[in-house]
Design a protein around this motif. Structure first.
Motif, short mmCIF file in Angstrom:
data_model
loop_
_atom_site.label_atom_id
_atom_site.label_comp_id
_atom_site.label_asym_id
_atom_site.label_seq_id
_atom_site.Cartn_x
_atom_site.Cartn_y
_atom_site.Cartn_z
N ARG A 1 0.84 -1.21 0.00
CA ARG A 1 0.00 0.00 0.00
C ARG A 1 0.88 1.26 0.00
O ARG A 1 0.56 2.25 -0.67
N PRO B 1 -7.25 7.81 -4.45
CA PRO B 1 -8.67 7.46 -4.55
C PRO B 1 -9.30 7.32 -3.17
O PRO B 1 -8.61 6.99 -2.21
N PHE C 1 -7.33 7.63 -12.26
CA PHE C 1 -6.21 6.79 -12.71
C PHE C 1 -5.83 7.12 -14.16
O PHE C 1 -4.65 7.07 -14.51
N SER D 1 -5.32 -7.77 1.24
CA SER D 1 -5.40 -6.67 2.23
C SER D 1 -6.39 -6.90 3.38
O SER D 1 -7.19 -7.84 3.37
N TYR E 1 1.95 -2.24 -12.45
CA TYR E 1 2.74 -1.75 -11.30
C TYR E 1 4.05 -1.11 -11.74
O TYR E 1 4.49 -0.12 -11.13
N LEU F 1 -6.15 -0.32 -13.90
CA LEU F 1 -6.71 -0.07 -12.57
C LEU F 1 -7.33 -1.36 -12.03
O LEU F 1 -7.15 -1.71 -10.86
N GLN G 1 -8.80 -4.18 6.18
CA GLN G 1 -9.16 -2.79 6.46
C GLN G 1 -9.18 -2.54 7.96
O GLN G 1 -9.53 -3.44 8.73
N PHE G 2 -8.83 -1.33 8.34
CA PHE G 2 -8.85 -0.95 9.76
C PHE G 2 -9.65 0.32 10.00
O PHE G 2 -10.20 0.51 11.08
N LEU H 1 -13.02 7.22 -10.07
CA LEU H 1 -11.82 6.39 -9.92
C LEU H 1 -11.12 6.18 -11.27
O LEU H 1 -9.91 6.31 -11.39
N LEU I 1 3.04 2.34 -12.55
CA LEU I 1 2.75 3.08 -11.32
C LEU I 1 4.05 3.46 -10.60
O LEU I 1 4.22 4.60 -10.15
C1 HEM Z 1 -9.69 2.35 -6.35
C2 HEM Z 1 -8.53 2.48 -5.79
C3 HEM Z 1 -8.26 2.15 -4.34
C4 HEM Z 1 -8.99 2.46 -3.23
C5 HEM Z 1 -10.27 3.28 -3.16
C6 HEM Z 1 -8.31 1.87 -2.11
C7 HEM Z 1 -8.73 1.94 -0.80
C8 HEM Z 1 -8.18 1.23 0.26
C9 HEM Z 1 -8.67 1.26 1.59
C10 HEM Z 1 -9.84 2.10 2.09
C11 HEM Z 1 -7.89 0.43 2.33
C12 HEM Z 1 -8.04 0.10 3.82
C13 HEM Z 1 -7.26 1.05 4.69
C14 HEM Z 1 -7.61 0.76 6.13
O1 HEM Z 1 -8.74 1.00 6.52
O2 HEM Z 1 -6.73 0.24 6.88
C15 HEM Z 1 -6.91 -0.14 1.46
C16 HEM Z 1 -5.98 -1.06 1.83
C17 HEM Z 1 -5.02 -1.55 1.00
N1 HEM Z 1 -4.80 -1.18 -0.30
FE1 HEM Z 1 -6.02 -0.04 -1.44
N2 HEM Z 1 -7.20 1.22 -2.56
C18 HEM Z 1 -7.13 1.36 -3.91
C19 HEM Z 1 -6.14 0.89 -4.73
C20 HEM Z 1 -5.06 0.18 -4.31
C21 HEM Z 1 -3.93 -0.14 -5.12
C22 HEM Z 1 -3.75 0.31 -6.57
C23 HEM Z 1 -3.06 -0.87 -4.34
C24 HEM Z 1 -1.73 -1.45 -4.69
C25 HEM Z 1 -1.23 -1.58 -5.88
C26 HEM Z 1 -3.67 -1.02 -3.04
C27 HEM Z 1 -3.14 -1.74 -2.01
C28 HEM Z 1 -3.73 -1.86 -0.75
C29 HEM Z 1 -3.24 -2.76 0.28
C30 HEM Z 1 -2.09 -3.75 0.14
C31 HEM Z 1 -4.04 -2.55 1.39
C32 HEM Z 1 -3.94 -3.26 2.75
C33 HEM Z 1 -3.19 -2.47 3.79
C34 HEM Z 1 -3.13 -3.22 5.12
O3 HEM Z 1 -3.63 -4.35 5.20
O4 HEM Z 1 -2.59 -2.63 6.06
N3 HEM Z 1 -4.87 -0.34 -3.04
N4 HEM Z 1 -7.11 0.39 0.21
#
Ligand code: HEM
Length: 319
Positions: free
Chosen positions: A80, A180, A193, A213, A290, A203, A215-216, A189, A293
């Motif tokens: 992330r 985003p 992108f 992943s 990636y 995307l 969420q927290f 979105l 990106l």
């Molecule tokens: C539409 C685009 C995206 C949105 C709206 C979005 C939104 C989010 C949100 C809300 C979380 C949770 C954060 C939390 O509450 O702890 C999250 C986690 C995460 N996102 Fe995204 N994200 C997007 C795109 C991406 C992309 C492009 C990547 C990587 C290439 C990514 C990788 C991750 C990872 C690995 C987590 C987990 C973090 C953890 O477990 O601590 N996300 N994302």
């Protein structure tokens, strides 16, 4: 094209990256079996740009892994972090004279950027990359993207994304408003992108990172809930479980943004393909997107060095 590649290809690495970005050459590296020419502080190691990175990989690979072979919370945070650092760049901003942000390390070099609401949850991994940077004396922008790629390949089924070093660091916070939001519309979105030169199909591939992943902060009462039933594995269950008509699984928290992208006419075809054809198709798509990106806002692409061969080996099956 992005960065200095817009003005032409002037090196073999520039030529390779240009072909990766156009999809005519693979964005995945196949295990190189690199052996460092010496210990970290040896002259032999210092004369090989990738040597120090092999030592960093040796330290962070076990740090990103659970004892059962899946990737852990540090790996998720690192993936992330790579996204959040790089995504602070847009083509319209650059055209208007603000060609900064992007994969420049600013998320860990600017307290202002690190402290933004959208970067909640990243403070621990930011402290880690700061610690590793002190220890190894490498650039922050490279370290963040390198850690993201090590984390990805640590996850079972994760692709070995081709990895380049030599970016220029910046302490200037990225322009605000380029990340985003989980409650954005599909249209917003896709446009956001597109402004980063990332297509709707790319995307779709990138959000598959939510395969691993948790969420927290979207719903703190459900902190720790994953986005598919196999967090810590880079599989395509995430795509299958978000398809229209799929039954919602207990304990899995779906982001509204992912649900919308699974249904939008511009993204649902690719979404379905990743679900049907699985990790081999998605891994290639993810790696290509990636690499792009990870080079946003980088204006010295022709001068980078490829260090893909020092990445850990991929886990192509699980369990
Ligand atoms: C539409 C685009 C995206 C949105 C709206 C979005 C939104 C989010 C949100 C809300 C979380 C949770 C954060 C939390 O509450 O702890 C999250 C986690 C995460 N996102 Fe995204 N994200 C997007 C795109 C991406 C992309 C492009 C990547 C990587 C290439 C990514 C990788 C991750 C990872 C690995 C987590 C987990 C973090 C953890 O477990 O601590 N996300 N994302």
């Amino acid at each position: 094209m992005i960065g200095d590649l817009k003005d032409g290809v002037t090196s073999s690495v520039g030529s390779n990256i240009s072909k990766i970005l156009q999809g005519s050459v693979t964005a995945q590296d196949h295990d190189g079996g690199y052996v460092p020419p010496g210990t970290l502080n040896d002259t032999a190691c210092k004369t090989d740009t990738c040597c120090v990175w092999s030592y960093i990989a040796a330290e962070i690979y076990p740090f990103f892994q659970e004892t059962n072979g899946t990737c852990n919370q540090w790996a998720r945070r690192a993936i992330r972090l790579g996204f959040h650092d790089a995504a602070g760049w847009s083509k319209p901003n650059a055209a208007a004279g603000n060609d900064y942000g992007g994969a420049d390390g600013s998320i860990a070099l600017s307290a202002e950027e690190a402290g933004r609401q959208e970067n909640k949850g990243l403070s621990e991994i930011i402290s880690k990359v700061q610690e590793w940077q002190q220890k190894y004396g490498v650039g922050m922008a490279d370290l963040i993207q390198f850690a993201s790629n090590v984390a990805t390949v640590t996850c079972p089924l994760g692709p070995r994304v081709r990895t380049f070093v030599g970016r220029i660091d910046s302490t200037t916070p990225a322009p605000a408003g380029l990340l985003p939001d989980v409650f954005d519309s599909a249209d917003k979105l896709i446009c956001l992108f597109a402004d980063k030169t990332i297509s709707a199909g790319q995307l779709t591939a990138l959000v598959g990172a939510h395969s691993t992943s948790q969420q927290f902060f979207v719903d703190p009462s459900k902190a720790g809930q994953p986005q598919d039933d196999t967090p810590g594995v880079f599989d395509t269950n995430f795509y299958t479980q978000h398809r229209p008509g799929a039954s919602k699984l207990d304990g899995v928290f779906q982001f509204q943004s992912d649900v919308l992208l699974a249904r939008d006419t511009r993204t649902k075809g690719r979404w379905a393909e990743f679900s049907i054809f699985g990790a081999p198709l998605w891994g290639g798509g993810y790696a290509t997107a990636y690499v792009r990106l990870s080079l946003l806002g980088v204006n010295n692409i022709n001068n980078l060095t490829e260090c893909s061969h020092v990445l850990p080996k991929a886990h192509t099956s699980f369990p």
